[in-house]
Motif scaffolding. Structure first.
Motif, short mmCIF file in Angstrom:
data_model
loop_
_atom_site.label_atom_id
_atom_site.label_comp_id
_atom_site.label_asym_id
_atom_site.label_seq_id
_atom_site.Cartn_x
_atom_site.Cartn_y
_atom_site.Cartn_z
N HIS A 98 -4.14 6.95 -7.24
CA HIS A 98 -5.02 7.42 -6.16
C HIS A 98 -5.30 6.27 -5.18
O HIS A 98 -5.29 6.47 -3.96
CB HIS A 98 -6.34 7.93 -6.73
CG HIS A 98 -6.19 9.03 -7.73
ND1 HIS A 98 -7.28 9.64 -8.34
CD2 HIS A 98 -5.09 9.64 -8.24
CE1 HIS A 98 -6.85 10.56 -9.18
NE2 HIS A 98 -5.54 10.58 -9.14
N LEU A 127 -7.09 11.07 2.87
CA LEU A 127 -8.44 10.50 2.95
C LEU A 127 -8.39 9.12 3.62
O LEU A 127 -9.20 8.81 4.49
CB LEU A 127 -9.04 10.40 1.56
CG LEU A 127 -10.51 10.01 1.43
CD1 LEU A 127 -11.07 10.52 0.10
CD2 LEU A 127 -10.74 8.50 1.52
N GLY A 128 -7.42 8.29 3.21
CA GLY A 128 -7.27 6.98 3.82
C GLY A 128 -6.97 7.07 5.30
O GLY A 128 -7.50 6.30 6.11
N THR A 149 2.70 8.67 1.40
CA THR A 149 1.57 8.35 0.53
C THR A 149 1.87 8.67 -0.92
O THR A 149 1.40 7.97 -1.84
CB THR A 149 0.30 9.09 0.99
OG1 THR A 149 0.59 10.49 1.10
CG2 THR A 149 -0.15 8.57 2.35
N LEU A 200 -4.32 6.09 -1.21
CA LEU A 200 -5.34 5.84 -0.18
C LEU A 200 -4.96 4.65 0.69
O LEU A 200 -5.03 4.73 1.93
CB LEU A 200 -6.69 5.62 -0.83
CG LEU A 200 -7.85 5.37 0.15
CD1 LEU A 200 -9.12 6.07 -0.32
CD2 LEU A 200 -8.14 3.88 0.32
N SER A 233 -5.14 11.56 -1.56
CA SER A 233 -5.89 10.33 -1.30
C SER A 233 -5.38 9.64 -0.04
O SER A 233 -6.13 9.00 0.69
CB SER A 233 -5.77 9.38 -2.50
OG SER A 233 -6.29 9.97 -3.66
N TRP A 271 -15.98 6.48 -3.69
CA TRP A 271 -14.81 7.26 -4.11
C TRP A 271 -13.98 6.47 -5.11
O TRP A 271 -13.54 7.00 -6.13
CB TRP A 271 -13.99 7.61 -2.88
CG TRP A 271 -12.75 8.39 -3.16
CD1 TRP A 271 -12.63 9.75 -3.26
CD2 TRP A 271 -11.43 7.86 -3.39
NE1 TRP A 271 -11.34 10.08 -3.53
CE2 TRP A 271 -10.58 8.95 -3.61
CE3 TRP A 271 -10.92 6.57 -3.40
CZ2 TRP A 271 -9.23 8.78 -3.86
CZ3 TRP A 271 -9.57 6.40 -3.66
CH2 TRP A 271 -8.74 7.50 -3.88
N ILE A 299 -15.73 5.12 0.81
CA ILE A 299 -14.51 4.68 0.13
C ILE A 299 -14.85 3.96 -1.17
O ILE A 299 -14.20 4.16 -2.20
CB ILE A 299 -13.67 3.78 1.06
CG1 ILE A 299 -13.09 4.63 2.20
CG2 ILE A 299 -12.55 3.10 0.28
CD1 ILE A 299 -12.31 3.81 3.22
#
Length: 260
Positions: free
Chosen positions: A236, A169-170, A139, A240, A166, A211, A208
């Motif tokens: 970011h 988070l994804g 990532t 994600l 991020s 965000w 999402i």
């Protein structure tokens, strides 16, 4: 920003408990599990410790010359990959990953560590040590790829763990943000959802979108809170999106997937 909706760990009661009784009294003592006092996976502790340790050294130990050397050699500069500047040297090879360990200030570091704990811990318990470190690296790389595509040849360095965080988070979105709250060390124990199915889970797409909007507003300094500082919100987004899709082949429970 509020945490996304999550399914509570205990099912709703169909009625009231009899007076004087506690449902836990009916659980055999051998089946009870004490709630662990520390619920962070070791891989998350390692990455957070590296980020905090590096920033402590930069702010309390290293002088300006050493700090500049760190930035020049370990922050990510898009200009390194432009024609006429590209060299196959050590900074060119490692900076797509080492930039995640450098932060602008304690606020920058603090926000990244909060988000890492919130989303990284359940993902790490799902993936294990090796795959968690791999997700961080992948990532981070995805973040710099998008950043370089948009700022090719730029001299401004990119630093901070935001892209990698991020990515977690994804990855968490692919589970509908639903962790086992009764036993945090199980992480995301449910099925890994296909991309479209995960976006249809309650609150996932809305979270999402919000965000992304906040990242854009912060990066563009629409509210004047950054004081003119440049925030790489595009990185970011790259992190994600990379985490959202990379978790599909990093997940070690492929049989848990279900069709959209």
């Amino acid at each position: 920003m509020a945490d996304p909706d999550r399914i509570p760990g205990t099912p709703p009661l169909s009625g009231h408990d009899p007076p004087g009784e506690n449902p836990s009294d009916h659980v055999p003592s051998g089946d009870r599990r004490p709630s662990p006092a520390f619920n962070l996976h070791g891989a998350i502790v390692l990455m957070a410790g590296l980020c905090i340790g590096v920033h402590l050294m930069r702010t309390l130990v290293f002088d300006g010359q050493i700090d500049r050397w760190l930035i020049v050699n370990f922050a990510f500069f898009p200009i390194r990959y432009a024609p006429g500047y590209f060299q196959l040297d050590w900074p060119t090879l490692v900076s797509p990953f080492t930039h995640t360990l450098l932060h602008g200030d304690w606020v920058h570091l603090g926000f990244n560590m909060i988000w890492l704990v919130a989303f990284g811990a359940p993902v790490a318990y799902r993936l294990g040590w090796a795959r968690t470190i791999a997700l961080w690296a992948i990532t981070a790389f995805g973040a710099v790829v998008l950043h370089t595509a948009l700022y090719f040849g730029d001299w401004v360095p990119l630093l901070g763990a935001s892209g990698a965080v991020s990515g977690f988070l994804g990855a968490a979105a692919r589970f509908g943000f639903r962790a086992d709250r009764r036993n945090p060390r199980r992480g995301f124990a449910g099925p890994l959802l296909p991309p479209l199915a995960s976006l249809r889970q309650r609150g996932v797409l809305a979270f999402i979108i919000v965000w992304m909007v906040i990242n854009y507003a912060t990066g563009a300094d629409l509210f004047g809170l950054a004081g003119g500082a440049s925030i790489a919100w595009e990185a970011h987004i790259g992190g994600l999106l990379t985490g959202f899709f990379a978790i599909g082949w990093l997940d070690r429970h492929p049989t848990a997937r279900r069709p959209a």
